[in-house]
Design an enzyme around this catalytic site. Structure first.
Site, PDB file in Angstrom:
ATOM      1  N   GLU A   1      -4.643   6.694  -3.140  1.00  0.00           N
ATOM      2  CA  GLU A   1      -5.264   5.377  -3.018  1.00  0.00           C
ATOM      3  C   GLU A   1      -6.373   5.355  -1.972  1.00  0.00           C
ATOM      4  O   GLU A   1      -6.914   4.301  -1.667  1.00  0.00           O
ATOM      5  CB  GLU A   1      -4.206   4.314  -2.694  1.00  0.00           C
ATOM      6  CG  GLU A   1      -3.305   4.014  -3.875  1.00  0.00           C
ATOM      7  CD  GLU A   1      -2.378   2.830  -3.659  1.00  0.00           C
ATOM      8  OE1 GLU A   1      -1.986   2.195  -4.649  1.00  0.00           O
ATOM      9  OE2 GLU A   1      -2.030   2.531  -2.488  1.00  0.00           O
TER      10      GLU A   1
ATOM     11  N   GLY B   1       9.115   3.669  -6.109  1.00  0.00           N
ATOM     12  CA  GLY B   1       8.559   5.012  -6.100  1.00  0.00           C
ATOM     13  C   GLY B   1       8.214   5.491  -4.704  1.00  0.00           C
ATOM     14  O   GLY B   1       8.373   6.676  -4.378  1.00  0.00           O
ATOM     15  N   ASP B   2       7.750   4.576  -3.844  1.00  0.00           N
ATOM     16  CA  ASP B   2       7.423   4.943  -2.468  1.00  0.00           C
ATOM     17  C   ASP B   2       8.687   5.237  -1.670  1.00  0.00           C
ATOM     18  O   ASP B   2       8.695   6.130  -0.808  1.00  0.00           O
ATOM     19  CB  ASP B   2       6.610   3.831  -1.815  1.00  0.00           C
ATOM     20  CG  ASP B   2       5.271   3.630  -2.496  1.00  0.00           C
ATOM     21  OD1 ASP B   2       4.681   4.617  -2.963  1.00  0.00           O
ATOM     22  OD2 ASP B   2       4.817   2.471  -2.586  1.00  0.00           O
TER      23      ASP B   2
ATOM     24  N   ASP C   1      12.899  -6.061  -8.492  1.00  0.00           N
ATOM     25  CA  ASP C   1      11.465  -5.800  -8.372  1.00  0.00           C
ATOM     26  C   ASP C   1      11.280  -4.311  -8.125  1.00  0.00           C
ATOM     27  O   ASP C   1      11.717  -3.786  -7.097  1.00  0.00           O
ATOM     28  CB  ASP C   1      10.881  -6.624  -7.208  1.00  0.00           C
ATOM     29  CG  ASP C   1       9.387  -6.397  -6.998  1.00  0.00           C
ATOM     30  OD1 ASP C   1       8.780  -5.649  -7.790  1.00  0.00           O
ATOM     31  OD2 ASP C   1       8.832  -6.965  -6.043  1.00  0.00           O
TER      32      ASP C   1
ATOM     33  N   GLY D   1       0.844  -1.187   0.000  1.00  0.00           N
ATOM     34  CA  GLY D   1       0.000   0.000   0.000  1.00  0.00           C
ATOM     35  C   GLY D   1       0.875   1.231   0.000  1.00  0.00           C
ATOM     36  O   GLY D   1       1.842   1.317   0.770  1.00  0.00           O
ATOM     37  N   LYS D   2       0.567   2.202  -0.855  1.00  0.00           N
ATOM     38  CA  LYS D   2       1.431   3.377  -0.968  1.00  0.00           C
ATOM     39  C   LYS D   2       1.605   4.104   0.359  1.00  0.00           C
ATOM     40  O   LYS D   2       2.697   4.549   0.705  1.00  0.00           O
ATOM     41  CB  LYS D   2       0.890   4.333  -2.029  1.00  0.00           C
ATOM     42  CG  LYS D   2       1.110   3.866  -3.457  1.00  0.00           C
ATOM     43  CD  LYS D   2       0.676   4.927  -4.453  1.00  0.00           C
ATOM     44  CE  LYS D   2       0.995   4.480  -5.876  1.00  0.00           C
ATOM     45  NZ  LYS D   2       2.450   4.293  -6.087  1.00  0.00           N
TER      46      LYS D   2
ATOM     47  N   ASN E   1       3.798   1.922   2.650  1.00  0.00           N
ATOM     48  CA  ASN E   1       5.164   1.891   2.122  1.00  0.00           C
ATOM     49  C   ASN E   1       5.904   3.192   2.403  1.00  0.00           C
ATOM     50  O   ASN E   1       7.072   3.193   2.825  1.00  0.00           O
ATOM     51  CB  ASN E   1       5.155   1.646   0.611  1.00  0.00           C
ATOM     52  CG  ASN E   1       4.614   0.289   0.226  1.00  0.00           C
ATOM     53  OD1 ASN E   1       4.467  -0.597   1.072  1.00  0.00           O
ATOM     54  ND2 ASN E   1       4.290   0.128  -1.048  1.00  0.00           N
TER      55      ASN E   1
END
Length: 281
Positions: free
Chosen positions: A134, A228-229, A223, A38-39, A42
């Site tokens: 989100e 980005g987070d 991966d 989850g953004k 994270n």
């Protein structure tokens, strides 16, 4: 340094496959892993591991997936008094396919993330704030409106937001696809705007003018989930600590690159020591 994150909490189900599927294609031979994600979660972990004291405001379901989704947040010491449990909606889930180069495809079932309401927010958010998209937009807008300090909005996934939100932000972070979605709207406020370009690095703008750019170190990507987070958490910490734009971008690009070298979102997020060691190298 204290930071509040208002954002999503998910359990990531990650299938590492020989290649990513095309439309209608079934890919076999994958391996499955489960990671907290989850953004919001994270970015909370990312900022915490880089030196901030972080409070997370979010929502999970009353199920066993919630225990998994919150496990690393608890282990790393993120403050979870702002996380509530929904007895009807399930914990959010992200279905992630990853290929050998680290590229991914993600489908999110928001679950309890989309049942959070404005009433769950503090009346005033008196620390620097990080938000993403989100959660319901009305909740994100309310959080930004109640913030009294520095505000960072990671406008992902891209969707319409008010011009008032854009003008209130001290920092907006988007990737190149999201930047195309918003266009010139990003630059109508007086805050800084950072656009990330994956392996090509990131550029910082102010009032539409470029003020700095940086490239990440060369790494072997495993991966990209969470990279980005990691960048968002790092750029916020760096700017709050007073780093100049170019140095802050270099710090954040390095954090993002390191996150791409390990599987999973939260398990891959680097520590302050790891980022500084890579910068010295």
């Amino acid at each position: 340094m204290n930071v509040t994150v208002v954002g999503s909490i998910n359990l990531d189900l990650v299938a590492s496959a020989p290649h990513l599927p095309g439309p209608g294609e079934t890919v076999t031979g994958a391996t499955l892993a489960r990671h907290p994600g989850g953004k919001g979660a994270n970015q909370a972990v990312a900022a915490h591991k880089l030196g901030a004291e972080v409070l997370l405001i979010g929502r999970v379901g009353d199920d066993t997936m919630a225990d998994e989704a919150l496990a690393l947040l608890e282990a790393f010491g993120v403050e979870l008094s702002g996380v509530q449990t929904d007895v009807e909606a399930p914990t959010g889930v992200a279905l992630i396919a990853v290929d050998p180069s680290g590229e991914n495809q993600i489908v999110v079932a928001a679950g309890a993330n989309h049942t959070i309401t404005q009433e769950q927010l503090w009346a005033r958010i008196e620390t620097p704030l990080i938000v993403q998209l989100e959660l319901p937009i009305a909740v994100v807008e309310a959080a930004v409106g109640r913030a009294t300090e520095f505000v960072c909005a990671n406008l992902a996934p891209a969707q319409p937001v008010s011009e008032q939100l854009l003008r209130r932000c001290d920092l907006i972070v988007v990737n190149e696809i999201e930047a195309e979605f918003y266009g010139d709207l990003l630059h109508r406020g007086g805050g800084r705007v950072v656009v990330t370009y994956g392996a090509a690095g990131a550029v910082m703008f102010q009032r539409g003018e470029e003020v700095a750019r940086a490239a990440p170190p060369d790494v072997t990507a495993v991966d990209a989930t969470g990279a980005g987070d990691a960048f968002v958490g790092a750029i916020v910490v760096a700017l709050l600590e007073g780093l100049e734009p170019a140095a802050a971008l270099a710090f954040a690009c390095t954090a993002g690159a390191l996150a791409a070298t390990k599987a999973g979102a939260q398990p891959s997020l680097p520590t302050r020591a790891e980022v500084e060691a890579m910068l010295r190298a």
